[in-house]
Every structure is written in structure tokens, then in C-alpha cells.
Enzyme design. Structure first.
Site, PDB file in Angstrom:
ATOM      1  N   ASP A  97      23.760  45.237  63.532  1.00 28.84           N
ATOM      2  CA  ASP A  97      22.000  46.106  64.272  1.00 28.84           C
ATOM      3  C   ASP A  97      22.666  47.263  64.997  1.00 28.84           C
ATOM      4  OD1 ASP A  97      21.214  43.658  63.581  1.00 28.84           O
ATOM      5  OD2 ASP A  97      20.727  42.598  65.704  1.00 28.84           O
ATOM      6  N   LYS A 122      13.701  45.509  59.872  1.00 27.58           N
ATOM      7  CA  LYS A 122      13.068  43.919  60.666  1.00 27.58           C
ATOM      8  C   LYS A 122      11.307  44.111  60.138  1.00 27.58           C
ATOM      9  CE  LYS A 122      16.900  42.366  63.147  1.00 27.58           C
ATOM     10  NZ  LYS A 122      17.453  40.990  63.023  1.00 27.58           N
ATOM     11  N   GLY A 145      21.138  37.160  69.650  1.00 25.68           N
ATOM     12  CA  GLY A 145      20.927  37.537  70.781  1.00 25.68           C
ATOM     13  C   GLY A 145      21.252  36.913  72.462  1.00 25.68           C
ATOM     14  N   GLY A 157      24.540  35.123  66.784  1.00 25.80           N
ATOM     15  CA  GLY A 157      25.082  34.341  67.496  1.00 25.80           C
ATOM     16  C   GLY A 157      26.899  34.911  67.376  1.00 25.80           C
ATOM     17  N   GLY A 214      24.649  41.581  65.591  1.00 20.64           N
ATOM     18  CA  GLY A 214      24.009  41.752  65.523  1.00 20.64           C
ATOM     19  C   GLY A 214      24.118  42.361  67.008  1.00 20.64           C
ATOM     20  N   SER A 215      23.885  41.646  68.593  1.00 17.18           N
ATOM     21  CA  SER A 215      24.196  41.985  69.635  1.00 17.18           C
ATOM     22  C   SER A 215      25.410  42.420  70.385  1.00 17.18           C
ATOM     23  CB  SER A 215      23.364  41.365  70.675  1.00 17.18           C
ATOM     24  OG  SER A 215      22.608  41.364  70.218  1.00 17.18           O
TER      25      SER A 215
END
Length: 293
Positions: free
Chosen positions: A23, A80, A152, A213, A234-235
Site C-alpha cells: 500500500d 481499491k 490496519g 495485519g 498495507g499499513s
């Protein structure tokens, strides 16, 4: 025609196998991801950790921002769209993204229908918590599946649960005789031919990535050892202390996922990992993985 197009889309997703998709929210982050060895980037305005923190309605990102990321890198760019929001998907296809993620991380636009992905030339990736969800998405035209995990959170527990659930259900299908497969197809709410194909293959007919995660090289290697085809991060990267180093380490861990000595080496001195969230502290109505059906 539709079948050959679907086969082409599945083939495009196959090219990402064994890789890491990251991301990114800026062209600079996209360049860091590309230099670290990411096979693709996911362009979005806010990473899932911020979407979770900010609340409100999360929509498709600004096409201008996505375009900036497309121009910054040579690797494929994903973006997305909301579940069921086929117009967001049409816009993303029109601006030239390489893959569309119909994502539960954004606020669903339709509570009954997912997008009919056969209407698009661009391949779609969709999340699934179990085999039934995966098969329904593939039937709608998804060319790639990923675990939903709990985006997240920096907590890999849900991604592990979804991957293990799916693999166990596939193994169970392989023990059934043809008559029992009809019943299984009915219970999975999926076409018999697809269920039969999976029983014969012993896996999904499309690539199956882990997402939700994944925050450390060890998390990435864990998911690969469980049997997924690649990982989404992602994060976990740009919310950490040293994004460039962590991104590179996660790519290496995904490639050399069985080499514990190397994993130990690349896990050293990565700086602060993102602050994680325990899943059981999240209110039921804020769980993203429950979106979609």
C-alpha cells in the site's frame, strides 16, 4: 470470449505469484516500494490503519493521486473500489490501473451485490474469509483472491485464521466422492464445476494472497509457509520506523520464507514496527473482514 478473457485475467494475476504488494499513498512511497522489490503497489489516499482511525465513509481515491503513482513507477498499480460500486471500478479501469481490489477496507456501496467483474477487462482481486466467499468471488469474475485478515491492525491473527480455514475446506473437498461434491457445492453456494475443479487441483484456480495485519518479515514468511501465493502489506510498512528497510526485508522474507537463518538476519534492526491492535478490543461493528458475503 468471456472464458478466454477470464483466463487472460487469471494469467495476469499469476504473474504476481511469490511477490509482495504494498500500500502506498504518495509517488515517493511507490518508488520506495519498487526499489524494495514489490511486484505491485496499491495506490490509496489513506492506509487501512488511518481509515480505521478516522472513521467516516471511505471511498475510491482521487484519480489524480492514482495517476501520479502510475506515472512514478514501472511496476503494476492496483487501486481499491468499494464493494458493489461498479462505477468506481469503471473509473479505475478508464484511468489505466492494472488491477482493481474490490475491497472491504472501503465502505461497501451495496449490501447485497458485489461488482460483476466479468464486465471488465482489468483483473480484480477480492478478499475472502473462507472457501465459500472465495468461490462466490471467483464466480463473479475475480482473478485473484486474498485473505481479508483484519486490515490496519498490524495483527496477523485473522489472516492466519482465514488462510487455515480455506486450506482446511479445500482438503476436505478432496476427500469427497462425486455425489458428495454436489452437496458441498450447494452448501458453499458455488457452482458444482468450480467445486469439482478445486477438489481435483487441491487449490483455488486463481492466485491466493495473504492480506490484513502483516507487519513483519516473520508474518510474511508465516503466511507463505501456510501455503499462500504471496502477500499484501498495507499499513505495516509506512507506519513503521524504517519503511525502506522493512519493505526490503518483507520482500526477502516472502522469497526465502523457509530460511530461518536469513529470516533472523533480515529481522534485525528494522526500527519500530507499527503499533498493533488486539482484534478482541475492536467493537463488532468496526470489524472490516465482516463486510462482504
Amino acid at each position: 470470449m468471456e472464458t478466454s478473457t477470464f483466463t487472460t485475467k487469471v494469467g495476469l494475476a499469476q504473474m504476481l505469484k511469490g511477490g509482495v504488494i504494498m500500500d502506498v499513498v504518495t509517488p515517493d512511497q511507490a518508488k520506495i516500494a519498487e526499489e524494495a522489490g514489490a511486484v505491485a503497489v496499491m495506490a490509496l489516499e489513506r492506509v487501512p490503519a488511518d481509515i480505521r482511525k478516522d472513521g467516516g465513509v471511505a471511498r475510491m481515491s482521487d484519480p489524480e493521486m492514482i495517476q501520479g503513482i502510475i506515472e512514478a513507477v514501472t511496476i503494476p498499480v492496483m487501486a481499491k473500489s468499494r464493494i458493489g460500486h461498479f462505477v468506481e471500478a469503471q473509473i479505475l479501469e478508464a484511468i489505466g490501473v492494472d488491477y482493481i481490489d474490490e475491497s472491504e477496507v472501503l465502505t461497501p456501496a451495496d449490501e447485497e451485490h458485489h461488482t460483476n467483474k466479468h464486465n471488465f477487462k482489468v483483473p480484480f482481486v477480492c478478499g475472502a474469509r473462507n472457501l465459500g466467499e472465495a468461490l462466490r468471488r471467483i464466480t463473479e469474475g475475480a482473478a485473484m483472491i486474498r485473505t481479508k485478515g483484519e486490515a490496519g491492525t498490524g495483527n496477523v491473527v485473522e489472516a492466519v485464521r482465514h488462510a487455515r480455514t480455506m486450506f482446511a475446506e479445500i482438503r476436505r473437498l478432496q476427500t469427497l466422492d462425486p455425489d458428495e461434491l454436489f452437496v458441498a457445492a450447494k452448501n458453499l453456494q458455488a457452482p458444482y464445476e468450480l467445486v469439482k475443479q478445486i477438489a481435483e487441483l487441491g487449490r483455488l484456480p486463481v492466485v491466493n494472497f495473504a492480506a490484513g495485519g502483516i507487519a513483519t518479515p516473520a508474518d510474511a514468511a508465516l503466511m507463505m509457509q501456510l501455503g499462500v501465493d504471496g502477500v499484501f502489506v498495507g499499513s505495516g510498512i509506512f507506519k513503521s520506523g524504517n519503511p525502506a528497510k522493512r519493505a526490503k526485508a518483507i520482500v526477502e522474507a516472502t522469497t526465502h520464507f523457509r530460511d530461518a537463518k536469513l529470516l533472523a538476519e533480515i529481522s534485525r534492526n528494522l526500527g519500530e514496527a507499527m503499533v498493533g491492535i488486539n482484534i478482541d478490543t475492536i467493537p463488532e461493528n468496526e470489524l472490516l473482514a465482516k463486510r462482504g458475503w
